[in-house]
Design a protein around this motif. Structure first.
Motif, PDB file in Angstrom:
ATOM      1  N   LEU A  63       0.550  -1.221   0.011  1.00  0.00           N
ATOM      2  CA  LEU A  63       0.033   0.124   0.175  1.00  0.00           C
ATOM      3  C   LEU A  63       0.801   1.275  -0.028  1.00  0.00           C
ATOM      4  O   LEU A  63       1.676   1.332   0.830  1.00  0.00           O
ATOM      5  CB  LEU A  63      -0.929   0.236   1.297  1.00  0.00           C
ATOM      6  N   ALA A  64       0.349   2.252  -0.742  1.00  0.00           N
ATOM      7  CA  ALA A  64       1.503   3.358  -0.797  1.00  0.00           C
ATOM      8  C   ALA A  64       0.426   4.634   0.115  1.00  0.00           C
ATOM      9  O   ALA A  64      -0.633   4.721   0.006  1.00  0.00           O
ATOM     10  CB  ALA A  64       1.317   3.931  -2.337  1.00  0.00           C
ATOM     11  N   LYS A  65       1.302   5.247   0.878  1.00  0.00           N
ATOM     12  CA  LYS A  65       0.864   6.323   1.433  1.00  0.00           C
ATOM     13  C   LYS A  65       0.510   7.525   0.343  1.00  0.00           C
ATOM     14  O   LYS A  65       1.163   7.246  -0.711  1.00  0.00           O
ATOM     15  CB  LYS A  65       1.653   6.790   2.749  1.00  0.00           C
ATOM     16  N   PRO A  66      -0.632   8.358   0.631  1.00  0.00           N
ATOM     17  CA  PRO A  66      -0.662   9.501  -0.228  1.00  0.00           C
ATOM     18  C   PRO A  66       0.875  10.115  -0.653  1.00  0.00           C
ATOM     19  O   PRO A  66       1.301  10.612   0.380  1.00  0.00           O
ATOM     20  CB  PRO A  66      -1.665  10.524   0.492  1.00  0.00           C
ATOM     21  N   ARG A  67       1.043  10.299  -1.814  1.00  0.00           N
ATOM     22  CA  ARG A  67       2.415  10.828  -2.127  1.00  0.00           C
ATOM     23  C   ARG A  67       2.686  12.304  -2.229  1.00  0.00           C
ATOM     24  O   ARG A  67       1.790  13.017  -2.467  1.00  0.00           O
ATOM     25  CB  ARG A  67       2.656  10.034  -3.614  1.00  0.00           C
ATOM     26  N   ILE A  68       3.953  12.509  -1.743  1.00  0.00           N
ATOM     27  CA  ILE A  68       4.334  14.085  -1.975  1.00  0.00           C
ATOM     28  C   ILE A  68       4.960  13.735  -3.366  1.00  0.00           C
ATOM     29  O   ILE A  68       5.800  13.222  -3.690  1.00  0.00           O
ATOM     30  CB  ILE A  68       4.970  14.315  -0.853  1.00  0.00           C
ATOM     31  N   ARG A  69       4.572  14.868  -4.433  1.00  0.00           N
ATOM     32  CA  ARG A  69       5.265  14.845  -5.721  1.00  0.00           C
ATOM     33  C   ARG A  69       6.530  15.160  -5.721  1.00  0.00           C
ATOM     34  O   ARG A  69       6.813  16.144  -4.850  1.00  0.00           O
ATOM     35  CB  ARG A  69       4.286  15.488  -6.517  1.00  0.00           C
ATOM     36  N   GLU A  70       7.136  14.864  -6.580  1.00  0.00           N
ATOM     37  CA  GLU A  70       8.722  15.061  -6.624  1.00  0.00           C
ATOM     38  C   GLU A  70       8.785  16.647  -7.021  1.00  0.00           C
ATOM     39  O   GLU A  70      10.096  17.273  -6.391  1.00  0.00           O
ATOM     40  CB  GLU A  70       9.305  14.508  -7.813  1.00  0.00           C
ATOM     41  N   ASP A  71       7.907  17.231  -7.580  1.00  0.00           N
ATOM     42  CA  ASP A  71       8.030  18.692  -8.033  1.00  0.00           C
ATOM     43  C   ASP A  71       7.795  19.454  -6.625  1.00  0.00           C
ATOM     44  O   ASP A  71       8.563  20.585  -6.253  1.00  0.00           O
ATOM     45  CB  ASP A  71       7.165  19.169  -8.867  1.00  0.00           C
ATOM     46  N   LYS A  72       7.098  18.810  -5.533  1.00  0.00           N
ATOM     47  CA  LYS A  72       6.992  19.776  -4.303  1.00  0.00           C
ATOM     48  C   LYS A  72       8.332  19.587  -3.437  1.00  0.00           C
ATOM     49  O   LYS A  72       8.496  20.530  -2.860  1.00  0.00           O
ATOM     50  CB  LYS A  72       5.873  19.035  -3.535  1.00  0.00           C
ATOM     51  N   ILE A  73       9.013  18.533  -3.756  1.00  0.00           N
ATOM     52  CA  ILE A  73      10.218  18.341  -2.853  1.00  0.00           C
ATOM     53  C   ILE A  73      11.122  19.217  -3.530  1.00  0.00           C
ATOM     54  O   ILE A  73      12.127  20.018  -2.924  1.00  0.00           O
ATOM     55  CB  ILE A  73      10.886  16.725  -2.973  1.00  0.00           C
ATOM     56  N   THR A  74      11.305  19.418  -4.987  1.00  0.00           N
ATOM     57  CA  THR A  74      12.183  20.262  -5.434  1.00  0.00           C
ATOM     58  C   THR A  74      11.971  21.704  -5.143  1.00  0.00           C
ATOM     59  O   THR A  74      12.813  22.589  -5.160  1.00  0.00           O
ATOM     60  CB  THR A  74      12.178  20.062  -7.001  1.00  0.00           C
ATOM     61  N   MET A  75      10.658  22.104  -5.040  1.00  0.00           N
ATOM     62  CA  MET A  75      10.314  23.429  -4.775  1.00  0.00           C
ATOM     63  C   MET A  75      10.569  23.638  -3.339  1.00  0.00           C
ATOM     64  O   MET A  75      10.925  24.659  -3.193  1.00  0.00           O
ATOM     65  CB  MET A  75       8.634  23.588  -4.923  1.00  0.00           C
ATOM     66  N   ALA A  76      10.567  22.717  -2.433  1.00  0.00           N
ATOM     67  CA  ALA A  76      10.833  22.844  -0.972  1.00  0.00           C
ATOM     68  C   ALA A  76      12.259  23.213  -0.984  1.00  0.00           C
ATOM     69  O   ALA A  76      12.699  24.258  -0.076  1.00  0.00           O
ATOM     70  CB  ALA A  76      10.526  21.783  -0.015  1.00  0.00           C
ATOM     71  N   TYR A  77      13.135  22.462  -1.682  1.00  0.00           N
ATOM     72  CA  TYR A  77      14.526  22.713  -1.849  1.00  0.00           C
ATOM     73  C   TYR A  77      14.957  24.048  -2.189  1.00  0.00           C
ATOM     74  O   TYR A  77      15.813  25.132  -1.761  1.00  0.00           O
ATOM     75  CB  TYR A  77      15.171  21.880  -2.795  1.00  0.00           C
ATOM     76  N   ALA A  78      14.176  24.677  -3.119  1.00  0.00           N
ATOM     77  CA  ALA A  78      14.340  25.866  -3.766  1.00  0.00           C
ATOM     78  C   ALA A  78      13.958  27.209  -2.846  1.00  0.00           C
ATOM     79  O   ALA A  78      14.582  27.914  -2.749  1.00  0.00           O
ATOM     80  CB  ALA A  78      13.639  26.139  -5.107  1.00  0.00           C
ATOM     81  N   TYR A  79      12.796  26.680  -2.143  1.00  0.00           N
ATOM     82  CA  TYR A  79      12.405  27.755  -1.072  1.00  0.00           C
ATOM     83  C   TYR A  79      13.683  27.722  -0.126  1.00  0.00           C
ATOM     84  O   TYR A  79      13.948  28.825   0.490  1.00  0.00           O
ATOM     85  CB  TYR A  79      11.195  27.233  -0.288  1.00  0.00           C
ATOM     86  N   TRP A  80      14.244  26.479   0.616  1.00  0.00           N
ATOM     87  CA  TRP A  80      15.120  26.454   1.448  1.00  0.00           C
ATOM     88  C   TRP A  80      16.461  27.298   0.841  1.00  0.00           C
ATOM     89  O   TRP A  80      17.060  27.929   1.627  1.00  0.00           O
ATOM     90  CB  TRP A  80      15.369  25.052   1.648  1.00  0.00           C
ATOM     91  N   LYS A  81      16.712  27.013  -0.251  1.00  0.00           N
ATOM     92  CA  LYS A  81      17.920  27.602  -0.979  1.00  0.00           C
ATOM     93  C   LYS A  81      17.958  29.190  -1.076  1.00  0.00           C
ATOM     94  O   LYS A  81      18.621  29.871  -0.920  1.00  0.00           O
ATOM     95  CB  LYS A  81      18.166  26.917  -2.343  1.00  0.00           C
ATOM     96  N   SER A  82      16.670  29.491  -1.104  1.00  0.00           N
ATOM     97  CA  SER A  82      16.375  30.929  -1.483  1.00  0.00           C
ATOM     98  C   SER A  82      16.117  31.769   0.058  1.00  0.00           C
ATOM     99  O   SER A  82      15.788  32.843   0.264  1.00  0.00           O
ATOM    100  CB  SER A  82      15.055  31.059  -2.077  1.00  0.00           C
TER     101      SER A  82
END
Length: 713
Positions: free
Chosen positions: A183-202
């Motif tokens: 069973l898969a838990k509701p997924r966090i999309r890959e683009d949301k992870i990359t956005m989080a990194y961009a937010y963090w980087k900024s």
């Protein structure tokens, strides 16, 4: 004993049924264990167990804990055998005791990785099983079971029932029969992870953002939607975090130049600084009004977009579909959800059962959904049961308890007697009805004498199915039972249901049994909303509908189309513009109120800015269309209800969550507050959603500030 042993081969011995397995060979090797020990006493499976013969089995209604010797042999440790702690009759020896378990069904893998760890509270051990990402608990019973991504057993964990496990972030329980499901838990999309990194980087990881979750258009060409899925959203917030295995996976799949500090940042995230306001689950809702409003650190609330949409979109869609079926059938009909076989996987089936019930259905055929959510479980037999019989001699259960005499008596002769009595009344030929079908009905009736509801269209409804049902039904009555009715799964449902009712009335009049005329008629056969409306126009005698494919798959519209939009950042409102006005967002935080008229019907939903005074009963308020300047009206409401409540703040739930039955009642009551023209099938009147004058002016000023000015030359 050191409990940090690495466990390589966990396994349960699971014979069919609830039975204890007593291996004489192993018993002899365990110190101070006699052959007469009762269930729950110490017992150890040694490495020689596979060579021993299981020489004794005995029935037991509970799964028993059979283990915990005083001393663990050295070879046990060297062989790295399975060790389990069980929260039932804990050993008195303290942390040095050992417990293994014999369960049921078959040998299954539980976890092939890390060891069980025992945390002691007083003299009772609390079991903790660290498992790899995606590992599932094994079943403790040979039936449909909960399977979930887990971290540790729930405190209610016992081995005489299905294990209840705490769920990992966003994980959803599902069903399986004697096997493990991935069973898969509701997924966090890959683009949301990359956005989080961009937010963090900024350097924006501490910015405070507000997102609204809403939809732009009601589904199924209707003018209302039932909001569902809020409880699952709250569970997601409660469990929101990245595990070590999550972080390790992200390190492998994300670009290699991402700094390690970002992964440390992810590992420390939770929902403690998140606040969520929401409309009550089960409320009828409309486009543009936020169902949820999430505020908190920008990267965190951005990461929540996909899981929250996943949890709300389908839940609200199928609840709305269920409510539309309820409106089509009417309040007096029984609606049963039969969609398990056609749903999108095990989790889709469970969600469908849950939210169809919230949307007004009366029961489900999904046994696991009944168990998990306390939904009434209903069902009959299938055509296969009828076709498995060919003649009366195949009836094995010859006798049935006669409630009038309190004696076990032959049932088949009574059925044959009533067949002869009914033949002239119903005008059928005894030698022309199917003997195999009659044998099937007799067998089913002896198994369920107080719940006899037969499927009568396997061969021919009028010539054989209906006569055979009436035969067995009257025989049951003679034995003191009252049958339930019949199910139709094919053919002209309007005509056949009418003919069946005529036959029931004929039997009732002939034998002076008024209740027989009112026996239940259930119809299935790929029924959709339009089918029910057509049957209503034609006229029918159906009391209950069993609905599957069109209900759970929402064939008219496969998705709700919910969206999750940024409306504020660091207390500054944000707006998204589009050439399609429908996609323009309403900026800033908002609170919604529902205004009711003197007749008790809802008039309009009004959105205000948080700093505006709320509307008051019997005081005129200006309501404006969000985008059309000329559409506006004064409303003097008789009653005002605030729709938004704070459900999550400071890492804690702020409201009591109602039961599913209470949510169902709320949804039905909420729908009653709408005028009939909002609920009709053809050309329903759109419900009005408006904004205050202050919000309208603020929104359009922001619109003008952000819209680029063209230049002609």
């Amino acid at each position: 004993m050191n409990m940090d042993i690495l466990v390589e081969d966990h396994e349960f011995l699971l014979p069919v049924g609830f039975r204890e397995i007593l291996c004489q060979g192993c018993r002899g090797e365990v110190e101070n264990v006699s052959a007469n020990q009762s269930p729950g006493r110490p017992y150890l499976l040694t490495e020689e167990h596979e060579k021993h013969k299981l020489v004794e089995e005995r029935e037991n209604s509970r799964i028993s804990v059979l283990a915990a010797p005083k001393r663990v042999p050295r070879e046990f440790l060297e062989d790295r055998r399975s060790v389990y702690w069980v929260d039932r009759e804990p050993p008195k020896a303290g942390p040095n005791g050992v417990t293994v378990v014999v369960a049921t069904a078959r040998v299954q893998e539980l976890a092939r990785h890390r060891p069980p760890v025992t945390e002691w509270k007083g003299d009772r051990p609390t079991p903790v099983w660290p498992v790899r990402k995606g590992a599932l608990k094994a079943s403790a019973a040979p039936r449909l079971l909960d399977l979930c991504l887990h971290k540790e057993p729930h405190p209610r964990y016992q081995f005489d029932r299905t294990a209840y496990m705490q769920v990992a972030p966003g994980a959803t329980s599902a069903s399986a029969s004697g096997r493990l499901e991935d069973l898969a838990k509701p997924r966090i999309r890959e683009d949301k992870i990359t956005m989080a990194y961009a937010y963090w980087k900024s350097g924006k990881m501490n910015d405070t953002a507000v997102f609204d979750l809403y939809f732009r258009k009601n589904p199924f060409r209707g003018e209302f939607t039932v909001f569902a899925g809020l409880e699952e959203c709250i569970k997601f917030l409660q469990n929101f975090r990245f595990t070590k295995s999550d972080i390790e996976y992200l390190k492998r799949v994300l670009p290699s130049d991402i700094e390690d500090e970002f992964f440390i940042y992810l590992g420390n995230l939770n929902a403690d600084k998140v606040e969520m306001i929401a409309i009550d689950e089960g409320t009828v809702v409309f486009p543009k009004v936020p169902l949820l409003s999430i505020s908190g650190p920008l990267p965190v609330v951005q990461l929540m977009e996909t899981p929250l949409l996943n949890l709300v979109n389908y839940a609200s869609l199928v609840a709305t579909n269920g409510m539309r079926f309820r409106l089509a059938a009417g309040s007096e009909k029984i609606l049963l959800e039969f969609g398990l076989r056609r749903a999108q996987g095990p989790d889709g089936a469970l969600s469908a059962s849950r939210y169809c019930y919230l949307g007004g259905f009366d029961g489900t055929s999904n046994v696991l959904a009944g168990k998990l959510y306390n939904i009434p479980v209903r069902g009959t037999h299938a055509h296969a049961f009828v076709t498995s019989f060919s003649e009366l001699s195949e009836v094995k259960a010859k006798k049935l308890l006669n409630l009038k005499t309190n004696q076990m008596e032959e049932f088949t002769p009574t059925c044959q007697k009533w067949q002869q009595k009914l033949a002239p009344v119903l005008d059928f030929l005894v030698d022309q009805v199917s003997q195999g079908e009659l044998a099937a009905f007799i067998s089913y009736a002896t198994a369920f004498p107080e719940g006899f509801l037969a499927l009568i269209d396997t061969y021919d409804v009028i010539r054989t199915g209906l006569p055979n049902f009436c035969t067995v039904a009257m025989a049951l009555y003679e034995f003191g039972y009252q049958p339930r009715g019949i199910r139709l799964d094919s053919g002209d449902l309007s005509y056949l249901s009418t003919e069946v009712r005529v036959t029931f009335k004929k039997v009732a009049e002939s034998f002076e049994l008024p209740w027989f005329a009112k026996l239940t008629i259930v119809a299935s056969n790929d029924i959709n909303e339009d089918t029910i409306h057509s049957l209503n126009q034609q006229g029918h005698e159906i009391d209950s509908f069993g609905i599957g494919t069109h209900l759970v798959t929402c064939q008219k519209q496969p998705a709700l189309g919910g969206v999750y939009k940024l409306v504020e950042i660091n207390n500054h409102a944000r707006i998204k513009l589009s050439e399609d006005v429908e996609k323009v967002t309403i900026p800033g935080q908002k609170l919604a109120y529902r205004l009711y008229g003197q007749d008790g019907n809802a008039l309009v939903d009004l959105m205000l800015r948080p700093n505006e005074p709320p509307p008051n009963p019997n005081k005129r308020v200006l309501c404006r269309h969000p985008f059309m300047e000329t559409k506006r009206a004064y409303v003097s409401p008789a009653k005002v209800v605030r729709l938004h409540k704070t459900y999550w703040k400071d890492g804690k739930l702020q409201q009591d969550l109602p039961t599913l039955t209470e949510l169902r009642s709320k949804a039905l009551k909420s729908l009653q507050s709408l005028r009939n023209d909002h609920k009709r099938v053809l050309n329903p009147t759109p419900y009005k959603v408006s904004v205050s004058s202050a919000l309208y002016e603020f929104m359009h000023e922001l619109w003008m500030e952000n819209a680029p000015i063209g230049e002609l030359s």
